[in-house]
Design a protein around this motif. Structure first.
Motif, PDB file in Angstrom:
ATOM      1  N   ASN A   1      -0.742  60.321  -9.492  1.00  0.00           N
ATOM      2  CA  ASN A   1      -1.192  61.736  -9.770  1.00  0.00           C
ATOM      3  C   ASN A   1      -2.478  62.096 -10.436  1.00  0.00           C
ATOM      4  N   SER A   2      -2.563  61.163 -11.472  1.00  0.00           N
ATOM      5  CA  SER A   2      -3.880  61.339 -12.242  1.00  0.00           C
ATOM      6  C   SER A   2      -4.959  60.818 -11.475  1.00  0.00           C
ATOM      7  N   LYS A   3      -4.925  59.747 -10.589  1.00  0.00           N
ATOM      8  CA  LYS A   3      -5.783  59.166  -9.780  1.00  0.00           C
ATOM      9  C   LYS A   3      -6.104  60.148  -8.693  1.00  0.00           C
ATOM     10  N   LYS A   4      -5.091  60.961  -8.206  1.00  0.00           N
ATOM     11  CA  LYS A   4      -5.621  61.943  -7.321  1.00  0.00           C
ATOM     12  C   LYS A   4      -6.451  63.047  -7.796  1.00  0.00           C
ATOM     13  N   GLU A   5      -6.069  63.363  -9.129  1.00  0.00           N
ATOM     14  CA  GLU A   5      -6.918  64.518  -9.678  1.00  0.00           C
ATOM     15  C   GLU A   5      -8.583  63.999  -9.764  1.00  0.00           C
ATOM     16  N   ALA A   6      -8.413  62.739 -10.401  1.00  0.00           N
ATOM     17  CA  ALA A   6      -9.904  61.988 -10.605  1.00  0.00           C
ATOM     18  C   ALA A   6     -10.437  62.306  -9.428  1.00  0.00           C
ATOM     19  N   ILE A   7      -9.851  61.758  -8.207  1.00  0.00           N
ATOM     20  CA  ILE A   7     -10.700  61.840  -6.791  1.00  0.00           C
ATOM     21  C   ILE A   7     -11.188  63.098  -6.440  1.00  0.00           C
ATOM     22  N   PHE A   8     -10.006  64.102  -6.643  1.00  0.00           N
ATOM     23  CA  PHE A   8     -10.576  65.434  -6.398  1.00  0.00           C
ATOM     24  C   PHE A   8     -11.789  66.056  -7.205  1.00  0.00           C
ATOM     25  N   LYS A   9     -11.986  65.580  -8.388  1.00  0.00           N
ATOM     26  CA  LYS A   9     -12.806  66.158  -9.264  1.00  0.00           C
ATOM     27  C   LYS A   9     -14.041  65.476  -8.770  1.00  0.00           C
ATOM     28  N   VAL A  10     -14.099  64.028  -8.431  1.00  0.00           N
ATOM     29  CA  VAL A  10     -15.453  63.533  -7.871  1.00  0.00           C
ATOM     30  C   VAL A  10     -15.931  64.111  -6.356  1.00  0.00           C
ATOM     31  N   GLN A  11     -14.740  64.457  -5.833  1.00  0.00           N
ATOM     32  CA  GLN A  11     -15.192  65.198  -4.598  1.00  0.00           C
ATOM     33  C   GLN A  11     -15.721  66.473  -4.610  1.00  0.00           C
ATOM     34  N   GLN A  12     -15.251  66.975  -5.687  1.00  0.00           N
ATOM     35  CA  GLN A  12     -16.015  68.290  -5.963  1.00  0.00           C
ATOM     36  C   GLN A  12     -17.513  68.046  -6.277  1.00  0.00           C
ATOM     37  N   ARG A  13     -17.664  67.141  -7.385  1.00  0.00           N
ATOM     38  CA  ARG A  13     -19.041  67.249  -7.805  1.00  0.00           C
ATOM     39  C   ARG A  13     -19.868  66.489  -6.327  1.00  0.00           C
ATOM     40  N   ILE A  14     -19.246  65.845  -5.754  1.00  0.00           N
ATOM     41  CA  ILE A  14     -20.155  65.415  -4.578  1.00  0.00           C
ATOM     42  C   ILE A  14     -20.726  66.521  -3.799  1.00  0.00           C
ATOM     43  N   GLN A  15     -19.526  67.347  -3.581  1.00  0.00           N
ATOM     44  CA  GLN A  15     -19.983  68.816  -2.736  1.00  0.00           C
ATOM     45  C   GLN A  15     -21.043  69.469  -3.567  1.00  0.00           C
ATOM     46  N   SER A  16     -20.528  69.839  -4.847  1.00  0.00           N
ATOM     47  CA  SER A  16     -21.797  70.709  -5.641  1.00  0.00           C
ATOM     48  C   SER A  16     -23.143  69.978  -5.634  1.00  0.00           C
ATOM     49  N   LEU A  17     -23.088  68.783  -5.632  1.00  0.00           N
ATOM     50  CA  LEU A  17     -24.503  67.894  -5.386  1.00  0.00           C
ATOM     51  C   LEU A  17     -25.053  68.158  -3.998  1.00  0.00           C
ATOM     52  N   GLN A  18     -24.250  68.137  -3.074  1.00  0.00           N
ATOM     53  CA  GLN A  18     -24.755  68.185  -1.742  1.00  0.00           C
ATOM     54  C   GLN A  18     -25.207  69.457  -1.406  1.00  0.00           C
ATOM     55  N   ALA A  19     -24.406  70.599  -2.117  1.00  0.00           N
ATOM     56  CA  ALA A  19     -24.833  71.926  -1.744  1.00  0.00           C
ATOM     57  C   ALA A  19     -26.116  72.087  -2.441  1.00  0.00           C
ATOM     58  N   GLY A  20     -26.328  71.610  -3.798  1.00  0.00           N
ATOM     59  CA  GLY A  20     -27.543  71.729  -4.372  1.00  0.00           C
ATOM     60  C   GLY A  20     -28.518  71.177  -3.721  1.00  0.00           C
ATOM     61  N   LYS A  21     -28.249  69.758  -3.052  1.00  0.00           N
ATOM     62  CA  LYS A  21     -29.708  69.293  -2.445  1.00  0.00           C
ATOM     63  C   LYS A  21     -29.757  70.292  -1.203  1.00  0.00           C
ATOM     64  N   GLY A  22     -28.758  70.924  -0.263  1.00  0.00           N
ATOM     65  CA  GLY A  22     -28.960  71.391   0.536  1.00  0.00           C
ATOM     66  C   GLY A  22     -30.001  72.536   0.537  1.00  0.00           C
ATOM     67  N   LYS A  23     -29.692  73.459  -0.731  1.00  0.00           N
ATOM     68  CA  LYS A  23     -30.754  74.661  -1.131  1.00  0.00           C
ATOM     69  C   LYS A  23     -31.872  74.329  -1.197  1.00  0.00           C
ATOM     70  N   ALA A  24     -32.117  73.096  -1.889  1.00  0.00           N
ATOM     71  CA  ALA A  24     -33.521  72.557  -2.420  1.00  0.00           C
ATOM     72  C   ALA A  24     -34.306  72.357  -0.809  1.00  0.00           C
TER      73      ALA A  24
END
Lengths: 130, 149
Positions: free
Chosen positions: A107-130
């Motif tokens: 369960n904790s591994k799944k949560e950690a994965i989810f967090k990393v995925q979120q960070r990836i998404q926000s990074l990609q969104a940030g890059k997209g805007k730029a």
């Protein structure tokens, strides 16, 4: 440039975590299998114990050791089966503990994965805007 | 009333969740079916054993018989005392019993299996009805979504 390497790092992290998760899941599946085997053996031994309890003192009990049927003392057979039942019960308890531990880690591994995925998404969104 | 409550919860779920739920219920039901079949096979084998025992009890001592050594090799022999039988009780233990006790043993095992079968059947039927209900709600939802398109 900085954000690209950060992105790559996050993705590598995601991959590692995903591998860890799949290993955890394999361990959990193996645990289930072993538990199943032990549960079946426990049931069988309890049946045998019930049969032995029904016997008179003088009844003949034989044990199959390889191709040989060996006469056993009733008390000895009882003791052996009881010991086996105790051993299997302790093993099952131990496996239960391990399973709980594995599931928590999963369960904790799944949560950690989810967090990393979120960070990836926000990074990609940030890059997209730029 | 209880199933109504579950039905309301399922109404709120999405199509994917309903589909997954139905698949899981179907899977579990299939497992139950396999177990039920196993029990039926085991019961049949026990009943054959019981019949064989009964037949054996009718045979006189000293009767000529053919003893199987392998699946294709039989040797002639004579029936010894059929009053004593060796019963395989599991985990490699064999118990010497009288013919009467042997028959009782078979009876006991058959009854045990029958009660297990009945219990399992109950659970399996419940699981099937859950699977069917999930399927029905799934269909209704799909119909709801279809005309919107």
């Amino acid at each position: 440039m900085g954000s690209t390497s950060a992105l790559k790092e996050l993705q590598r992290d995601l991959e590692n975590k995903a591998n860890d998760l799949s290993k955890l899941q394999k361990d959990i599946a193996k645990n289930h299998q072993v538990r199943k085997k032990y549960t079946i053996q426990l049931g069988e031994n309890e049946l045998v114990l019930k049969e032995l309890d029904l016997l008179n003192e003088d009844a003949n009990v034989y044990k199959l050791i390889g191709p040989v049927l060996v006469k056993q003392d009733l008390a000895e057979a009882n003791a052996n089966v009881r010991k086996r039942i105790d051993y299997i019960s302790t093993e099952l308890k131990r496996l239960d503990g391990i399973l709980q531990d594995l599931e928590e880690k999963q369960n904790s591994k799944k949560e950690a994965i989810f967090k990393v995925q979120q960070r990836i998404q926000s990074l990609q969104a940030g890059k997209g805007k730029a | 009333m209880a199933s109504r409550g579950v039905g309301l919860e399922m109404e709120k779920m999405s199509v994917e969740q309903l589909r997954a739920l139905k698949e899981q219920a179907d899977l579990e039901f299939n497992l139950f079916q396999d177990s039920l079949n196993n029990i039926r096979t085991a019961t049949a084998r026990l009943e054959i054993a019981s019949t064989a025992l009964h037949d054996l009890s009718l045979r006189p001592q000293g009767k000529k018989m053919l003893v199987p050594l392998t699946a294709s090799l039989y040797v002639p022999g004579t029936l010894d005392d059929s009053e004593k039988v060796l019963v395989d009780v599991g985990t490699g233990y064999f118990i010497e019993k009288t013919m009467m006790e042997g028959k009782e043993y078979c009876e006991r095992k058959i009854n045990l299996l029958k009660s297990n079968y009945d219990q399992l059947l109950e659970v399996a039927t419940k699981k099937k009805s859950i699977a069917d209900e999930t399927g029905a709600i799934l269909q209704a939802k799909l119909k709801q979504l279809a005309p919107i398109q």
